[in-house]
Design a protein around this motif. Structure first.
Motif, short mmCIF file in Angstrom:
data_model
loop_
_atom_site.label_atom_id
_atom_site.label_comp_id
_atom_site.label_asym_id
_atom_site.label_seq_id
_atom_site.Cartn_x
_atom_site.Cartn_y
_atom_site.Cartn_z
N MET A 33 0.97 -1.09 0.05
CA MET A 33 0.07 0.12 0.01
C MET A 33 0.91 1.14 -0.18
N LYS A 34 0.44 2.28 -0.78
CA LYS A 34 1.27 3.40 -0.98
C LYS A 34 1.29 4.13 0.58
N ASN A 35 2.52 4.79 0.87
CA ASN A 35 2.35 5.26 2.21
C ASN A 35 1.49 6.53 2.21
N VAL A 36 0.83 6.72 3.40
CA VAL A 36 -0.20 7.66 3.49
C VAL A 36 0.27 9.11 3.43
N PHE A 37 1.56 9.34 3.68
CA PHE A 37 2.37 10.84 3.71
C PHE A 37 2.33 11.14 2.12
N ASP A 38 2.72 10.03 1.20
CA ASP A 38 2.81 10.48 0.07
C ASP A 38 1.36 10.93 -0.71
N LYS A 56 0.43 14.20 0.58
CA LYS A 56 1.24 15.08 -0.08
C LYS A 56 0.88 15.22 -1.60
N GLU A 57 0.56 14.17 -2.36
CA GLU A 57 0.08 14.19 -3.63
C GLU A 57 -1.39 14.95 -3.70
N ARG A 58 -1.99 14.97 -2.81
CA ARG A 58 -3.48 15.51 -2.90
C ARG A 58 -3.48 17.00 -2.50
N GLY A 59 -2.33 17.54 -1.78
CA GLY A 59 -2.05 18.87 -1.34
C GLY A 59 -2.41 19.22 -0.21
N TYR A 60 -2.41 18.19 0.82
CA TYR A 60 -3.02 18.52 1.96
C TYR A 60 -1.89 19.17 3.06
N ILE A 61 -0.72 18.82 2.95
CA ILE A 61 0.33 19.10 3.86
C ILE A 61 0.72 20.37 3.44
#
Length: 408
Positions: free
Chosen positions: A1-6, A9-14
């Motif tokens: 499973m993809k790291n939730v941090f990534d 970040k990809e979706r623009g939250y962080i």
């Protein structure tokens, strides 16, 4: 499973992190208990909270454990972050009632059980603190000089910062320490206006326990011009269907600017990013399809699929030929109030589709108001009982805002 941090970040939250590499590594190798705090200052969450709830849902789906913290104690103090004036003081009864409303709303988005997610109230440990022991054990770790450099305090220094509010950072930091000790919480998350409070809490844990703790903040929901989204004529865009109807909620997202579609799809839905980018790249009239998908998906998450479908059908009816769907927003007014006629500006104000009578005049002057399909030209137009059809009157503001008046 993809790291939730990534994923985040990809979706623009962080927006900001205390230790980006360490947080990413931690989220990739173990189930992390984290928390976000919500002060129940109103009887409903609003769309500004929704970003944080979405992050909690993404984290939970990736196997991490959310703690949804109700700020029953901190609300007694009042967070000065982002506020030009001191918050209104609420009673314990009001705070408890608001907290119960929060619990009900967020349960649609998160799965609560001992191993999935928990909900706690910081009143449980804040309300019975002994002042002198607390100052000695916790207060000694805080530098006043450093606290005064925090953005949440700096912005208030000119207008005045009460000693009551000055304690807020210490209270929130103590929350993090308590959750760390009780539940092994390692990560605090929140809106970017909470950055000073979050890093203060992580620092307190490191000082008291000598253990690592981390913080992460999210971008605030703003439009392409940098202005906060979620404001309507009648105030905030609430998640409670009684305060903002599912139809009005749907229409808000259906009517956003083209430039904001992709960002909102990424932040406010669970659609795959490939689909988000495809929809965001649509141009001209095609972008309206993306807006319909956005409006439906967000409304479904908050109000359920049935209400989202009703709102969608109502919008299609209004923009088609019928314009009489039962699901459009309406206001009931006693028949007697129209016996001698009601001025159109008074009616607009009463049904809350303009913020002031001056806005109503401007709307009429610009040919932006229709009653039962007829443009209103006269500020002094009287709406009478005989203008209603089967006890209903349809008012249209601009191209997309509809409201029905019903006689009772």
């Amino acid at each position: 499973m993809k790291n939730v941090f990534d994923v985040l970040k990809e979706r623009g939250y962080i927006k900001q992190t205390t230790h980006e590499d360490e947080i990413r590594e931690l989220l990739g190798k173990e189930s992390v208990t984290f928390y976000i705090g919500f002060d129940p200052t109103a009887d409903s969450l609003h769309v500004g909270h929704f970003i944080q709830i979405m992050v909690m849902a993404h984290m939970q789906r990736a196997g991490h454990k959310p703690i949804f913290l109700i700020g029953g104690g901190t609300t007694m103090i009042g967070d000065p972050s982002g506020k030009t004036d001191m918050r209104k003081m609420l009673t314990r009864e009001q705070i408890e009632k608001n907290g119960d409303a929060f619990k009900k709303q967020v349960s649609n988005m998160l799965e609560f059980s001992e191993d999935k997610a928990i909900m706690v109230n910081n009143a449980d440990w804040l309300m019975n603190l002994e002042y002198i022991p607390f100052l000695r054990e916790v207060g000694r770790h805080f530098s006043v000089n450093r606290m005064l450099t925090a953005e949440c305090y700096k912005a208030r220094m000119e207008k005045g910062l009460s000693f009551l509010e000055f304690n807020y950072m210490i209270m929130q930091s103590y929350d993090f320490l308590q959750l760390h000790e009780k539940y092994g919480c390692k990560l605090q998350m929140g809106g970017d206006d909470q950055w000073s409070n979050i890093i203060s809490g992580a620092d307190l844990i490191r000082r008291v326990k000598g253990e690592p703790a981390y913080g992460m903040t999210f971008t605030l929901l703003t439009n392409s011009e940098g202005k906060k989204m979620g404001k309507t004529v009648s105030g905030a865009l609430w998640l409670d269907g009684e305060k903002t109807s599912p139809y009005d909620f749907y229409q808000y997202w259906r009517n956003i600017d083209d430039a904001d579609v992709e960002k909102c799809l990424a932040l406010l839905t669970f659609l795959p990013m490939d689909e988000v980018r495809r929809l965001g790249a649509l141009e001209g009239s095609e972008i309206n399809k993306a807006k319909e998908i956005l409006a439906f998906e967000v409304t479904k998450l908050i109000h359920g699929e049935m209400e989202a479908k009703k709102a969608q059908d109502a919008a299609k009816s209004l923009f088609g030929e019928g314009a009489n769907d039962e699901n459009i927003p309406y206001t009931e007014i006693p028949r007697s109030e129209f016996s001698e006629g009601m001025e159109i500006l008074t009616l607009l104000d009463k049904i809350n589709i303009v913020s002031s009578r001056s806005e109503g005049r401007r709307l009429i002057r610009q040919n932006g108001l229709s009653v039962e399909g007829e443009k209103v030209k006269d500020f002094t137009l009287l709406i009478k009982e005989e203008d209603f059809k089967d006890g209903k009157l349809l008012i249209k503001k601009g191209k997309k805002v509809y409201h029905q008046v019903r006689l009772v």
